[in-house]
Design a protein around this motif. Structure first.
Motif, short mmCIF file in Angstrom:
data_model
loop_
_atom_site.label_atom_id
_atom_site.label_comp_id
_atom_site.label_asym_id
_atom_site.label_seq_id
_atom_site.Cartn_x
_atom_site.Cartn_y
_atom_site.Cartn_z
N UNK A 1 61.37 13.53 18.38
CA UNK A 1 62.74 13.90 18.80
C UNK A 1 63.22 15.16 18.10
N UNK A 2 62.88 15.33 16.83
CA UNK A 2 63.35 16.48 16.08
C UNK A 2 62.71 17.79 16.49
N UNK A 3 61.66 17.75 17.29
CA UNK A 3 60.95 18.96 17.69
C UNK A 3 61.06 19.26 19.18
N UNK A 4 61.79 18.43 19.91
CA UNK A 4 61.81 18.59 21.37
C UNK A 4 62.50 19.86 21.83
N UNK A 5 63.47 20.35 21.06
CA UNK A 5 64.18 21.56 21.49
C UNK A 5 63.30 22.81 21.41
N UNK A 6 62.16 22.71 20.74
CA UNK A 6 61.27 23.86 20.57
C UNK A 6 60.03 23.78 21.47
N UNK A 7 60.00 22.80 22.35
CA UNK A 7 58.79 22.55 23.13
C UNK A 7 58.35 23.77 23.94
N UNK B 1 54.49 27.22 19.90
CA UNK B 1 54.92 25.99 19.24
C UNK B 1 54.00 24.83 19.60
N UNK B 2 53.65 24.04 18.58
CA UNK B 2 52.88 22.81 18.77
C UNK B 2 53.45 21.76 17.84
N UNK B 3 53.71 20.58 18.37
CA UNK B 3 54.30 19.51 17.57
C UNK B 3 53.32 19.04 16.49
N UNK B 4 53.87 18.45 15.44
CA UNK B 4 53.05 18.01 14.32
C UNK B 4 52.01 16.98 14.75
N UNK B 5 52.44 16.00 15.56
CA UNK B 5 51.48 14.97 15.97
C UNK B 5 50.39 15.53 16.88
N UNK C 1 43.13 20.48 17.63
CA UNK C 1 43.25 21.74 16.88
C UNK C 1 42.95 22.96 17.74
N UNK C 2 42.60 22.76 19.01
CA UNK C 2 42.19 23.88 19.86
C UNK C 2 43.34 24.50 20.65
N UNK C 3 44.48 23.86 20.71
CA UNK C 3 45.58 24.38 21.52
C UNK C 3 46.17 25.65 20.94
N UNK C 4 46.87 26.42 21.78
CA UNK C 4 47.47 27.67 21.33
C UNK C 4 48.99 27.68 21.46
N UNK C 5 49.58 26.64 22.03
CA UNK C 5 51.04 26.57 22.13
C UNK C 5 51.62 27.51 23.16
N UNK C 6 50.84 27.95 24.14
CA UNK C 6 51.33 28.88 25.16
C UNK C 6 51.48 28.24 26.53
N UNK C 7 50.84 27.10 26.76
CA UNK C 7 50.83 26.50 28.09
C UNK C 7 52.21 26.19 28.63
N UNK C 8 53.02 25.48 27.84
CA UNK C 8 54.36 25.11 28.31
C UNK C 8 55.28 26.31 28.38
N UNK C 9 55.11 27.26 27.46
CA UNK C 9 55.91 28.49 27.52
C UNK C 9 55.64 29.24 28.81
N UNK C 10 54.36 29.39 29.15
CA UNK C 10 53.98 30.06 30.39
C UNK C 10 54.48 29.28 31.60
N UNK C 11 54.38 27.95 31.53
CA UNK C 11 54.81 27.12 32.66
C UNK C 11 56.30 27.28 32.92
N UNK C 12 57.12 27.25 31.85
CA UNK C 12 58.57 27.40 32.03
C UNK C 12 58.89 28.78 32.61
N UNK C 13 58.23 29.81 32.10
CA UNK C 13 58.48 31.17 32.60
C UNK C 13 58.15 31.27 34.09
N UNK C 14 57.04 30.66 34.50
CA UNK C 14 56.64 30.71 35.91
C UNK C 14 57.65 29.97 36.78
N UNK C 15 58.03 28.77 36.37
CA UNK C 15 58.96 27.97 37.18
C UNK C 15 60.30 28.68 37.32
#
Length: 453
Positions: A385-391, A396-400, A406-420
């Motif tokens: 809950x404390x990290x949802x505003x930064x999704x 950004x990648x959540x702690x859990x 360890x392979x993610x780059x934290x760009x997928x959701x950012x790119x997805x939001x920009x496209x939508x």
């Protein structure tokens, strides 16, 4: 007889006259105190509260006179108390108004007050300075404040008018790159928030707050340019490295098992770097408007069916259960199917990646107004809950998630939001840690085309 009659007539007339005189005197004695009391009541007003008993008839009129005098004394006390209370409250309101005015004029953000018709009623000094206008009060907000996105004139409803229409706050998004056209025709990068003013359920107007983010926008552009430049520069050595690895792979059969493992790890690392660079370049192009949606009418039902095939394959390999829901009626809309497919791939791959073995992933399509809604749900690790505003923030990648993958780059959701957002839709989510997440895409029936400034 005649003399007696005349005498009786004279006596009767005298008695009648005497009775009339007595009646007038009696009436005056009875109504006089009432008239005096009426006069005192008529004079009863501020600064004329002091009344004295003036009726001594000893009857009910005298009692009424005393009640009126007592009432006047009580009204005097009550009036003086109310007057003092009003004076005190007026002084407090004047001080609060002066304080609010000082705060409003002192803040660096522009603040506009708009009535329910969209006319500007108040503007602070920062609003005049940021817009470069000599006067804003009394002008329509859509005319006085030209808000643009990515240097383009918006073809949709002005944010403040949209706020008045929906009665909900309207905020600028990071990918919108909002700017205000100043009076000198220069573009000022801003972020803004339009909030409706509601008294109960009655709409009174709206408040628009906008802030100059020129420095932040420049830093953001510089970061994107650096990422794009660095990515291009790194692609050449990585391509060479990949080519040499391919040469080594041809001789892998003759290598010892230990060297084969090293070669596999090297190839995997290079592929990760290439994927990261591709994601960085994709993100930079989206932010620089290097990619524009190509609008065409598509069968969204078929698009989701194609994605469902990939979802089932990924779920089967990950030991998950896949559920797909697509309405029987054909659902068509105008969008860019290539960009939309990128978003669906990101959401589906994330759902499969972060769902535990034996879990479930759902893909659902439904009509939403004149447009459509796509839901991707998983029973995975969820988002704290404390990290949802930064999704949707870049990198950004959540702690859990970091401990799990360890392979993610934290760009997928950012790119997805920009496209939508480029497709004119919205991307939202609901999640609870340990209980999975649901991402919701809402798309309009028609892709909005923006015209150049």
């Amino acid at each position: 007889v005649r003399s007696l009659a005349l005498a009786l007539f004279a006596v009767g007339g005298a008695l009648l006259a005497l009775a009339a005189v007595l009646a007038v005197l009696l009436a005056r004695s009875l109504t006089g105190p009432l008239r005096a009391l009426t006069g005192k009541v008529e004079r009863l007003r501020p600064e004329h509260w002091d009344l004295r008993p003036s009726v001594g008839s000893g009857d009910e009129v005298e009692l009424l006179d005393r009640v009126v005098v007592d009432l006047a004394a009580r009204l005097k006390v009550l009036y003086e108390h109310l007057e003092e209370e009003v004076r005190s409250r007026t002084d407090e309101l004047a001080k609060q108004y002066a304080l609010d005015r000082a705060v409003l004029q002192g803040i660096d953000a522009g603040v506009l007050s708009v009535d329910k018709e969209g006319m500007i009623r108040q503007a602070n000094a920062a609003a005049l300075r940021l817009t470069g206008a000599e006067g804003l009060v009394g002008r329509p907000v859509a005319e006085a404040l030209d808000i643009r996105s990515h240097r383009q004139t918006s073809s949709g409803l002005h944010p403040v008018l949209q706020c008045l229409k929906s009665r909900k706050p309207v905020r600028s998004s990071h990918s919108m790159h909002a700017a205000i056209l100043r009076a000198d025709q220069a573009l000022l990068p801003v972020t803004f928030t339009a909030t409706p003013l509601l008294v109960g359920r009655i709409l009174q107007g709206a408040i628009l707050v906008f802030q100059d983010v020129t420095e932040e926008r420049q830093v953001d552009y510089m970061k994107s340019e650096f990422i794009s430049l660095a990515s291009h520069q790194l692609r050449t050595p990585l391509s060479a490295l990949r080519w040499y690895l391919e040469l080594f792979s041809e001789e892998a059969e003759a290598m010892p098992d230990e060297k084969k493992e090293y070669l596999t790890e090297m190839r995997t690392s290079v592929e990760r770097m290439v994927n990261l660079l591709n994601a960085l370049l994709h993100s930079a192009k989206l932010e620089e408007r290097g990619i524009e949606p190509e609008a065409r009418t598509v069968d969204l039902s078929q698009v989701v069916r194609d994605m469902a095939v990939e979802l089932r394959e990924l779920s089967r390999a990950a030991g998950l259960r896949a559920e797909v829901s697509i309405p029987a009626k054909k659902l068509s809309l105008e969008t860019d199917v290539t960009l939309l497919s990128i978003v669906l791939q990101n959401l589906v791959s994330n759902a499969v990646k972060y769902a535990p073995r034996g879990g479930k992933v759902e893909l659902r399509l439904a009509a939403h107004g004149k447009g459509a809604e796509i839901r991707v749900t998983d029973t995975g690790i969820g988002i704290p809950a404390g990290e949802q505003e930064r999704v949707f923030q870049k990198f950004f990648r959540a702690k859990n998630v970091r401990t799990l993958d360890t392979d993610g780059n934290g760009l997928g959701l950012h790119i997805s939001l920009t496209i939508i957002e480029k497709l004119g839709g919205s991307l939202t989510f609901k999640s609870a840690e340990g209980k999975g997440a649901t991402f919701v895409i809402r798309l309009p029936a028609h892709l909005k085309r923006k015209r150049r400034a």
